[in-house]
Write an enzyme that holds these catalytic residues in place. Structure first.
Site, PDB file in Angstrom:
ATOM      1  N   ASP A   1       0.821  -1.222   0.000  1.00 47.91           N
ATOM      2  CA  ASP A   1       0.000   0.000   0.000  1.00 47.91           C
ATOM      3  C   ASP A   1       0.851   1.267   0.000  1.00 47.91           C
ATOM      4  O   ASP A   1       0.432   2.306   0.503  1.00 47.91           O
ATOM      5  CB  ASP A   1      -0.972   0.019   1.204  1.00 47.91           C
ATOM      6  CG  ASP A   1      -1.794  -1.243   1.268  1.00 47.91           C
ATOM      7  OD1 ASP A   1      -2.266  -1.668   0.212  1.00 47.91           O
ATOM      8  OD2 ASP A   1      -1.936  -1.809   2.363  1.00 47.91           O
ATOM      9  N   GLU A   2       2.035   1.200  -0.574  1.00 43.79           N
ATOM     10  CA  GLU A   2       2.909   2.378  -0.615  1.00 43.79           C
ATOM     11  C   GLU A   2       2.538   3.331  -1.746  1.00 43.79           C
ATOM     12  O   GLU A   2       3.051   4.446  -1.809  1.00 43.79           O
ATOM     13  CB  GLU A   2       4.390   1.961  -0.810  1.00 43.79           C
ATOM     14  CG  GLU A   2       4.972   1.079   0.274  1.00 43.79           C
ATOM     15  CD  GLU A   2       4.805  -0.395  -0.051  1.00 43.79           C
ATOM     16  OE1 GLU A   2       4.067  -0.723  -1.009  1.00 43.79           O
ATOM     17  OE2 GLU A   2       5.393  -1.231   0.665  1.00 43.79           O
TER      18      GLU A   2
ATOM     19  N   LYS B   1       2.407   1.970  -5.120  1.00 40.18           N
ATOM     20  CA  LYS B   1       3.130   1.450  -6.304  1.00 40.18           C
ATOM     21  C   LYS B   1       2.303   1.624  -7.560  1.00 40.18           C
ATOM     22  O   LYS B   1       2.833   1.868  -8.633  1.00 40.18           O
ATOM     23  CB  LYS B   1       3.442  -0.044  -6.130  1.00 40.18           C
ATOM     24  CG  LYS B   1       4.404  -0.348  -5.029  1.00 40.18           C
ATOM     25  CD  LYS B   1       4.610  -1.851  -4.877  1.00 40.18           C
ATOM     26  CE  LYS B   1       3.379  -2.618  -4.440  1.00 40.18           C
ATOM     27  NZ  LYS B   1       2.854  -2.284  -3.111  1.00 40.18           N
ATOM     28  N   GLY B   2       0.966   1.496  -7.414  1.00 41.62           N
ATOM     29  CA  GLY B   2       0.085   1.603  -8.581  1.00 41.62           C
ATOM     30  C   GLY B   2       0.243   2.952  -9.250  1.00 41.62           C
ATOM     31  O   GLY B   2       0.418   3.044 -10.466  1.00 41.62           O
ATOM     32  N   LYS B   3       0.232   4.005  -8.439  1.00 40.03           N
ATOM     33  CA  LYS B   3       0.361   5.363  -8.987  1.00 40.03           C
ATOM     34  C   LYS B   3       1.742   5.552  -9.644  1.00 40.03           C
ATOM     35  O   LYS B   3       1.865   6.097 -10.736  1.00 40.03           O
ATOM     36  CB  LYS B   3       0.140   6.380  -7.857  1.00 40.03           C
ATOM     37  CG  LYS B   3       0.947   7.658  -7.946  1.00 40.03           C
ATOM     38  CD  LYS B   3       0.161   8.827  -8.478  1.00 40.03           C
ATOM     39  CE  LYS B   3       1.053  10.006  -8.774  1.00 40.03           C
ATOM     40  NZ  LYS B   3       0.863  11.171  -7.984  1.00 40.03           N
TER      41      LYS B   3
ATOM     42  N   ASN C   1      -4.733 -10.581  -4.307  1.00 38.88           N
ATOM     43  CA  ASN C   1      -4.629  -9.970  -2.967  1.00 38.88           C
ATOM     44  C   ASN C   1      -4.169  -8.513  -3.080  1.00 38.88           C
ATOM     45  O   ASN C   1      -4.364  -7.716  -2.178  1.00 38.88           O
ATOM     46  CB  ASN C   1      -3.657 -10.759  -2.063  1.00 38.88           C
ATOM     47  CG  ASN C   1      -2.333 -11.097  -2.743  1.00 38.88           C
ATOM     48  OD1 ASN C   1      -2.178 -10.929  -3.935  1.00 38.88           O
ATOM     49  ND2 ASN C   1      -1.395 -11.587  -1.961  1.00 38.88           N
TER      50      ASN C   1
ATOM     51  N   GLY D   1      -4.057  -4.615  -4.339  1.00 38.27           N
ATOM     52  CA  GLY D   1      -5.088  -3.619  -4.644  1.00 38.27           C
ATOM     53  C   GLY D   1      -4.392  -2.341  -5.043  1.00 38.27           C
ATOM     54  O   GLY D   1      -3.944  -1.588  -4.190  1.00 38.27           O
ATOM     55  N   HIS D   2      -4.228  -2.134  -6.333  1.00 36.16           N
ATOM     56  CA  HIS D   2      -3.521  -0.949  -6.803  1.00 36.16           C
ATOM     57  C   HIS D   2      -4.523   0.107  -7.242  1.00 36.16           C
ATOM     58  O   HIS D   2      -5.279  -0.106  -8.182  1.00 36.16           O
ATOM     59  CB  HIS D   2      -2.574  -1.324  -7.955  1.00 36.16           C
ATOM     60  CG  HIS D   2      -1.456  -2.236  -7.518  1.00 36.16           C
ATOM     61  ND1 HIS D   2      -0.799  -3.092  -8.346  1.00 36.16           N
ATOM     62  CD2 HIS D   2      -0.888  -2.387  -6.303  1.00 36.16           C
ATOM     63  CE1 HIS D   2       0.135  -3.743  -7.662  1.00 36.16           C
ATOM     64  NE2 HIS D   2       0.094  -3.331  -6.416  1.00 36.16           N
TER      65      HIS D   2
ATOM     66  N   ARG E   1       3.605 -29.247  -5.862  1.00 34.67           N
ATOM     67  CA  ARG E   1       3.495 -29.845  -7.191  1.00 34.67           C
ATOM     68  C   ARG E   1       2.143 -30.504  -7.433  1.00 34.67           C
ATOM     69  O   ARG E   1       2.021 -31.508  -8.110  1.00 34.67           O
ATOM     70  CB  ARG E   1       4.649 -30.835  -7.440  1.00 34.67           C
ATOM     71  CG  ARG E   1       5.974 -30.097  -7.475  1.00 34.67           C
ATOM     72  CD  ARG E   1       7.140 -30.979  -7.214  1.00 34.67           C
ATOM     73  NE  ARG E   1       7.149 -31.466  -5.864  1.00 34.67           N
ATOM     74  CZ  ARG E   1       8.112 -32.199  -5.323  1.00 34.67           C
ATOM     75  NH1 ARG E   1       9.136 -32.529  -6.048  1.00 34.67           N
ATOM     76  NH2 ARG E   1       8.042 -32.596  -4.083  1.00 34.67           N
TER      77      ARG E   1
ATOM     78  N   GLN F   1       2.234  -6.171  -3.077  1.00 35.78           N
ATOM     79  CA  GLN F   1       2.516  -6.183  -1.632  1.00 35.78           C
ATOM     80  C   GLN F   1       3.836  -5.436  -1.373  1.00 35.78           C
ATOM     81  O   GLN F   1       4.285  -4.697  -2.228  1.00 35.78           O
ATOM     82  CB  GLN F   1       2.555  -7.616  -1.060  1.00 35.78           C
ATOM     83  CG  GLN F   1       1.219  -8.339  -1.099  1.00 35.78           C
ATOM     84  CD  GLN F   1       0.927  -8.990  -2.439  1.00 35.78           C
ATOM     85  OE1 GLN F   1       1.762  -9.649  -2.989  1.00 35.78           O
ATOM     86  NE2 GLN F   1      -0.276  -8.809  -2.939  1.00 35.78           N
TER      87      GLN F   1
ATOM     88  N   ARG G   1      -6.367   0.528   7.650  1.00 30.76           N
ATOM     89  CA  ARG G   1      -4.932   0.233   7.780  1.00 30.76           C
ATOM     90  C   ARG G   1      -4.431   0.778   9.108  1.00 30.76           C
ATOM     91  O   ARG G   1      -4.981   1.743   9.637  1.00 30.76           O
ATOM     92  CB  ARG G   1      -4.158   0.870   6.631  1.00 30.76           C
ATOM     93  CG  ARG G   1      -4.533   0.273   5.289  1.00 30.76           C
ATOM     94  CD  ARG G   1      -3.775   0.929   4.155  1.00 30.76           C
ATOM     95  NE  ARG G   1      -4.258   0.430   2.864  1.00 30.76           N
ATOM     96  CZ  ARG G   1      -4.388   1.170   1.774  1.00 30.76           C
ATOM     97  NH1 ARG G   1      -4.052   2.444   1.780  1.00 30.76           N
ATOM     98  NH2 ARG G   1      -4.836   0.646   0.653  1.00 30.76           N
TER      99      ARG G   1
ATOM    100  N   ASP H   1       1.980  14.809   0.812  1.00 32.28           N
ATOM    101  CA  ASP H   1       0.942  15.807   1.100  1.00 32.28           C
ATOM    102  C   ASP H   1       0.085  15.442   2.309  1.00 32.28           C
ATOM    103  O   ASP H   1      -0.474  16.333   2.953  1.00 32.28           O
ATOM    104  CB  ASP H   1       0.039  15.981  -0.131  1.00 32.28           C
ATOM    105  CG  ASP H   1      -0.546  14.649  -0.580  1.00 32.28           C
ATOM    106  OD1 ASP H   1       0.242  13.772  -0.982  1.00 32.28           O
ATOM    107  OD2 ASP H   1      -1.779  14.473  -0.493  1.00 32.28           O
TER     108      ASP H   1
ATOM    109  N   SER I   1       5.594  11.892  -4.649  1.00 33.35           N
ATOM    110  CA  SER I   1       4.194  11.999  -5.057  1.00 33.35           C
ATOM    111  C   SER I   1       3.455  12.866  -4.042  1.00 33.35           C
ATOM    112  O   SER I   1       3.585  12.674  -2.832  1.00 33.35           O
ATOM    113  CB  SER I   1       3.592  10.592  -5.140  1.00 33.35           C
ATOM    114  OG  SER I   1       2.222  10.683  -5.393  1.00 33.35           O
TER     115      SER I   1
HETATM  116  P1  IMP Z   1      -2.445 -12.885   1.771  1.00 33.66           P
HETATM  117  O1  IMP Z   1      -1.484 -12.332   0.785  1.00 33.66           O
HETATM  118  O2  IMP Z   1      -3.888 -12.671   1.373  1.00 33.66           O
HETATM  119  O3  IMP Z   1      -2.158 -14.314   2.130  1.00 33.66           O
HETATM  120  O4  IMP Z   1      -2.283 -12.055   3.158  1.00 33.66           O
HETATM  121  C1  IMP Z   1      -1.087 -12.116   3.929  1.00 33.66           C
HETATM  122  C2  IMP Z   1      -0.764 -10.755   4.535  1.00 33.66           C
HETATM  123  O5  IMP Z   1      -0.401  -9.864   3.485  1.00 33.66           O
HETATM  124  C3  IMP Z   1      -1.929 -10.075   5.274  1.00 33.66           C
HETATM  125  O6  IMP Z   1      -1.417  -9.336   6.350  1.00 33.66           O
HETATM  126  C4  IMP Z   1      -2.508  -9.144   4.221  1.00 33.66           C
HETATM  127  O7  IMP Z   1      -3.199  -8.063   4.810  1.00 33.66           O
HETATM  128  C5  IMP Z   1      -1.232  -8.694   3.530  1.00 33.66           C
HETATM  129  N1  IMP Z   1      -1.437  -8.262   2.153  1.00 33.66           N
HETATM  130  C6  IMP Z   1      -1.671  -9.034   1.070  1.00 33.66           C
HETATM  131  N2  IMP Z   1      -1.778  -8.276  -0.031  1.00 33.66           N
HETATM  132  C7  IMP Z   1      -1.581  -7.003   0.350  1.00 33.66           C
HETATM  133  C8  IMP Z   1      -1.524  -5.762  -0.358  1.00 33.66           C
HETATM  134  O8  IMP Z   1      -1.653  -5.672  -1.575  1.00 33.66           O
HETATM  135  N3  IMP Z   1      -1.294  -4.649   0.414  1.00 33.66           N
HETATM  136  C9  IMP Z   1      -1.090  -4.720   1.756  1.00 33.66           C
HETATM  137  N4  IMP Z   1      -1.124  -5.856   2.440  1.00 33.66           N
HETATM  138  C10 IMP Z   1      -1.361  -6.984   1.753  1.00 33.66           C
END
Ligand code: IMP
Length: 435
Positions: A18-19, A21-23, A43, A45-46, A148, A229, A310, A338, A418
């Site tokens: 969530d830094e 990266k998408g932007k 998992n 979310g950009h 496997r 991530q 968060r 900002d 940014s």
């Molecule tokens: P998983 O990747 O769904 O197995 O989750 C493992 C850990 O990674 C958890 O703490 C999630 O909240 C975190 N996590 C997974 N994907 C993201 C992401 O894109 N941003 C921030 N945390 C993430």
């Protein structure tokens, strides 16, 4: 050293994801010809804002929002094919043509419904010790890959073979669910019917990610390898066991798309001007109470995938130094500066002590990281709006000092800052700097 002219760059998160990266990927994609994801799955979310329109991408690389840029999901990604098709449909529905320029590695593993079931079930069984996963089936899909017993995109060519993999996986999953006294069961027939229905849409996207990237580079293209991530969620270098199930760090980028590491020219680490984490696990500079609420509100810190709030904290230099080392960062992009505009005073973590002694090496045991005491520097806030800054000189003096402290602590030069979610809210920092 990272240069704007570099031909193959890895973009990684240098904190807990969530830094932004998408932007940053979206901004850099304007000079790229191809953007590839190398690990993780839905998992991620950009969030990317293009002309006041918000897009949240989970699987498709953020470069997709730049017209004509080719997009690749590498072999290291775990692909939920239903989520992928939904995402394609949403993009196409909003006028972004993606089908013709997307390639999904034939070697990528598929995330199946039984993976999601097991992810949710394991989390509920962990109780207090839960990891706080996104429940997107990521861990169980990588588990099958390494054991496997996984199903890959290329397997969809042979539905008979596919069915035997699905049946065996359902049997194993159902055995576990039963042993945990849970009523849910995976139904292989239904899964196969759902899978067969989408095969005609998935197979035309399938290709060889390594060969595609190699050709792109040989044809003088410019490639971004987009990590998902953050480095502290890396299964080896992160805060194990509170991590995701893949190597998020730059070393995995080459293997995750199928090229050699010698083709990579630089690694850009994306850091937020403060810290956040979603899910469980230690967070040494975590804020509590009103200060946490304020930072969460100002930074709109709610997960793009799960909507969870968060956990915010001060900038943690020990985390970024660790990320700089394990990724070999050649440059930094600092995001969301900002968000700190209205703070009178800011704390910046520069290191840790544990049991009274200064720590030189980042702790490998989560309980130890939970016990460290951050060492802080306090700096004055700048108390003015930075969202209109477009050059280093436009930034207030105190903001520049703050950034210089980050840079000195990480020992990595800052190349981008940014100052808002829009594409043009970016400061490109020249090297050497004038001001
Ligand atoms: P998983 O990747 O769904 O197995 O989750 C493992 C850990 O990674 C958890 O703490 C999630 O909240 C975190 N996590 C997974 N994907 C993201 C992401 O894109 N941003 C921030 N945390 C993430």
């Amino acid at each position: 050293m990272f240069k704007d002219s570099s031909r193959c760059i890895v973009i990684v998160g240098a904190q807990w994801g969530d830094e932004g990266k998408g932007k940053i990927t979206d901004v850099l994609a304007e000079q790229a010809t191809l953007v590839a994801r190398y690990q993780g799955g839905a998992n991620a979310g950009h969030t990317v804002l293009v002309k006041d329109e918000e897009f949240i991408l989970h699987l498709i690389p953020s470069g997709a929002l730049v017209p004509d840029v080719k997009c690749v999901l590498g072999n290291g990604v775990v692909v939920d094919p239903w989520t992928l098709l939904d995402e394609i449909d949403v993009l196409e529905g909003r006028g972004i043509g993606i089908t013709e320029r997307l390639i999904v590695s034939r070697r990528a593993h598929l995330v199946m419904p039984y993976h999601r079931m097991l992810d949710g079930a394991r989390e509920s069984l962990r109780g207090e010790a839960k990891i706080g996963t996104t429940k997107r089936g990521i861990g169980p899909a990588y588990r099958d890959k390494v054991a496997r017993t996984g199903l890959r995109v290329c397997d969809l060519e042979d539905l008979v073979g596919c069915e035997s993999i699905v049946r065996a996986a359902c049997q194993a999953a159902n055995g576990l669910l039963q042993s945990w006294d849970l009523a849910d069961r995976a139904d292989p027939r239904r899964i196969m019917a759902d899978l067969e229905a989408i095969v005609p849409r998935i197979l035309p996207l399938a290709g060889d990610s390594g060969a595609t990237l190699l050709k792109e580079l040989n044809d003088d293209g410019r490639v971004l390898l987009e990590g998902a991530q953050g480095s502290l969620l890396d299964v080896d270098h992160g805060t194990y066991p509170y991590v995701t199930s893949s190597n998020t760090t730059a070393g995995a980028a080459a293997a995750g798309v199928g090229i050699g590491p010698t083709l990579i020219d630089g690694v850009l680490g994306v850091v937020k001007a403060y810290t956040t984490r979603v899910g469980n696990g230690p967070l040494p500079t975590e804020l509590q109470g009103d200060e946490a609420d304020l930072l969460r509100r100002l930074g709109a810190e709610f997960g793009a995938t799960t909507g969870r709030p968060r956990r915010p904290g001060w900038y943690d230099g020990a985390v970024v130094r660790h990320a700089a080392a394990v990724n070999g960062l050649t440059a930094l992009a600092v995001t969301k500066l900002d968000v700190l505009d209205t703070f009178e005073e800011l704390k910046l973590g520069t290191g840790y002590t544990l049991d009274g002694g200064q720590l030189e090496i980042f702790p490998d045991r989560a309980p130890d990281l939970g016990r460290v005491e951050p060492v802080y520097e306090t700096t004055a806030g700048w108390g003015s709006d930075t969202t209109g800054a477009r050059s280093w000189e436009d930034l207030p003096g105190a903001a520049r000092t703050y950034l210089e402290r980050i840079e000195a602590n990480a020992e990595v030069p800052i190349r981008y800052v940014s100052v808002g979610s829009a594409r043009d809210q970016i400061v490109r920092v020249p090297i050497p700097r004038v001001a």
